[in-house]
Motif scaffolding. Sequence first.
Motif, PDB file in Angstrom:
ATOM      1  N   TRP A   7       0.856  -1.181   0.000  1.00 17.49           N
ATOM      2  CA  TRP A   7       0.000   0.000   0.000  1.00 17.49           C
ATOM      3  C   TRP A   7       0.891   1.229   0.000  1.00 17.49           C
ATOM      4  CZ3 TRP A   7      -4.032  -2.403  -1.420  1.00 17.49           C
ATOM      5  CH2 TRP A   7      -4.400  -3.619  -0.866  1.00 17.49           C
ATOM      6  N   LYS A   8       0.410   2.303   0.517  1.00 16.33           N
ATOM      7  CA  LYS A   8       1.139   3.579   0.514  1.00 16.33           C
ATOM      8  C   LYS A   8       2.476   3.450   1.249  1.00 16.33           C
ATOM      9  CE  LYS A   8       0.692   8.392   1.764  1.00 16.33           C
ATOM     10  NZ  LYS A   8      -0.105   9.385   2.453  1.00 16.33           N
ATOM     11  N   SER A   9       3.543   3.827   0.556  1.00  9.39           N
ATOM     12  CA  SER A   9       4.872   3.781   1.156  1.00  9.39           C
ATOM     13  C   SER A   9       5.189   5.113   1.831  1.00  9.39           C
ATOM     14  CB  SER A   9       5.923   3.465   0.088  1.00  9.39           C
ATOM     15  OG  SER A   9       5.938   4.488  -0.878  1.00  9.39           O
ATOM     16  N   ILE A  10       6.179   5.072   2.724  1.00  8.55           N
ATOM     17  CA  ILE A  10       6.655   6.301   3.361  1.00  8.55           C
ATOM     18  C   ILE A  10       8.159   6.413   3.157  1.00  8.55           C
ATOM     19  CG2 ILE A  10       4.828   6.323   5.101  1.00  8.55           C
ATOM     20  CD1 ILE A  10       7.045   5.439   7.148  1.00  8.55           C
ATOM     21  N   GLU A  11       8.650   7.631   3.164  1.00  7.59           N
ATOM     22  CA  GLU A  11      10.084   7.864   3.190  1.00  7.59           C
ATOM     23  C   GLU A  11      10.470   8.169   4.622  1.00  7.59           C
ATOM     24  OE1 GLU A  11      13.586  10.667   1.276  1.00  7.59           O
ATOM     25  OE2 GLU A  11      11.548  10.811   0.492  1.00  7.59           O
ATOM     26  N   THR A  12      11.469   7.471   5.135  1.00  4.39           N
ATOM     27  CA  THR A  12      11.880   7.638   6.523  1.00  4.39           C
ATOM     28  C   THR A  12      12.790   8.852   6.676  1.00  4.39           C
ATOM     29  OG1 THR A  12      13.888   6.308   6.364  1.00  4.39           O
ATOM     30  CG2 THR A  12      11.820   5.125   6.774  1.00  4.39           C
ATOM     31  N   GLU A  16      15.197   6.122   3.635  1.00  7.55           N
ATOM     32  CA  GLU A  16      14.764   4.793   3.209  1.00  7.55           C
ATOM     33  C   GLU A  16      13.276   4.821   2.871  1.00  7.55           C
ATOM     34  OE1 GLU A  16      17.541   1.916   5.866  1.00  7.55           O
ATOM     35  OE2 GLU A  16      16.090   3.132   6.928  1.00  7.55           O
ATOM     36  N   ILE A  17      12.827   3.818   2.131  1.00  9.78           N
ATOM     37  CA  ILE A  17      11.417   3.677   1.780  1.00  9.78           C
ATOM     38  C   ILE A  17      10.889   2.423   2.449  1.00  9.78           C
ATOM     39  CG2 ILE A  17       9.757   3.353  -0.104  1.00  9.78           C
ATOM     40  CD1 ILE A  17      11.190   6.050  -0.216  1.00  9.78           C
ATOM     41  N   ILE A  18       9.745   2.534   3.120  1.00  2.76           N
ATOM     42  CA  ILE A  18       9.095   1.373   3.742  1.00  2.76           C
ATOM     43  C   ILE A  18       7.658   1.319   3.257  1.00  2.76           C
ATOM     44  CG2 ILE A  18       8.368   0.274   5.879  1.00  2.76           C
ATOM     45  CD1 ILE A  18      10.693   1.491   7.267  1.00  2.76           C
ATOM     46  N   ALA A  19       7.209   0.108   2.889  1.00  5.15           N
ATOM     47  CA  ALA A  19       5.838  -0.077   2.422  1.00  5.15           C
ATOM     48  C   ALA A  19       5.231  -1.306   3.086  1.00  5.15           C
ATOM     49  CB  ALA A  19       5.803  -0.235   0.912  1.00  5.15           C
ATOM     50  N   PRO A  20       4.023  -1.175   3.633  1.00  9.22           N
ATOM     51  CA  PRO A  20       3.320  -2.312   4.227  1.00  9.22           C
ATOM     52  C   PRO A  20       2.395  -2.966   3.209  1.00  9.22           C
ATOM     53  CG  PRO A  20       2.143  -0.310   4.756  1.00  9.22           C
ATOM     54  CD  PRO A  20       3.342   0.092   3.912  1.00  9.22           C
ATOM     55  N   GLY A  21       2.017  -4.187   3.472  1.00  6.27           N
ATOM     56  CA  GLY A  21       1.063  -4.879   2.610  1.00  6.27           C
ATOM     57  C   GLY A  21       0.828  -6.305   3.061  1.00  6.27           C
ATOM     58  N   ALA A  73       7.904   6.717  14.159  1.00  2.00           N
ATOM     59  CA  ALA A  73       7.782   7.399  15.442  1.00  2.00           C
ATOM     60  C   ALA A  73       8.950   8.362  15.625  1.00  2.00           C
ATOM     61  CB  ALA A  73       7.760   6.373  16.577  1.00  2.00           C
ATOM     62  N   ASP A  74       8.817   9.273  16.570  1.00  2.08           N
ATOM     63  CA  ASP A  74       9.868  10.262  16.838  1.00  2.08           C
ATOM     64  C   ASP A  74      11.205   9.620  17.200  1.00  2.08           C
ATOM     65  OD1 ASP A  74       8.106  12.320  16.332  1.00  2.08           O
ATOM     66  OD2 ASP A  74       7.608  12.635  18.451  1.00  2.08           O
ATOM     67  N   ASN A  75      11.160   8.412  17.782  1.00  5.88           N
ATOM     68  CA  ASN A  75      12.394   7.740  18.192  1.00  5.88           C
ATOM     69  C   ASN A  75      13.024   6.914  17.071  1.00  5.88           C
ATOM     70  OD1 ASN A  75      10.736   5.529  18.011  1.00  5.88           O
ATOM     71  ND2 ASN A  75      10.889   4.960  20.169  1.00  5.88           N
ATOM     72  N   GLY A  76      12.445   6.952  15.860  1.00 10.56           N
ATOM     73  CA  GLY A  76      12.995   6.213  14.731  1.00 10.56           C
ATOM     74  C   GLY A  76      12.433   4.823  14.544  1.00 10.56           C
ATOM     75  N   ASN A  77      11.609   4.357  15.490  1.00 10.21           N
ATOM     76  CA  ASN A  77      10.930   3.070  15.326  1.00 10.21           C
ATOM     77  C   ASN A  77       9.740   3.246  14.396  1.00 10.21           C
ATOM     78  OD1 ASN A  77      12.661   1.673  17.048  1.00 10.21           O
ATOM     79  ND2 ASN A  77      11.428   2.143  18.848  1.00 10.21           N
TER      80      ASN A  77
END
Length: 90
Positions: A7-12, A16-21, A73-77
């Motif tokens: 689904w919609k990816s995010i840029e960290t 980096e790019i992370i995408a769930p699905g 999250a703000d802590n990088g997790n």
Amino acid sequence: MFNDQVWKSIETSTGEIIAPGYSSSTELIGTNLVAQHGAMDFFLVKLDANGQNPETYFLGGTNSEWADAIVEADNGNYVFCGKTNSTDGD
């Protein structure tokens, strides 16, 4: 056989790019061999800042799961949400 959907990816914050699905694949993806837990599993893919070197993560029980959103999250997790139909598994 590959059967994956992201689904919609995010840029960290590190680019980096992370995408769930979800995944119901039975093949090698990135650096991880897919070990199916059930019909569909949570699937997260992370790419480096150049869109390369995929890291893949799979979680699930004996029924179907899918992830459809992720935030940093703000802590990088990372926190992701989705749905599960299992009462067992990871």
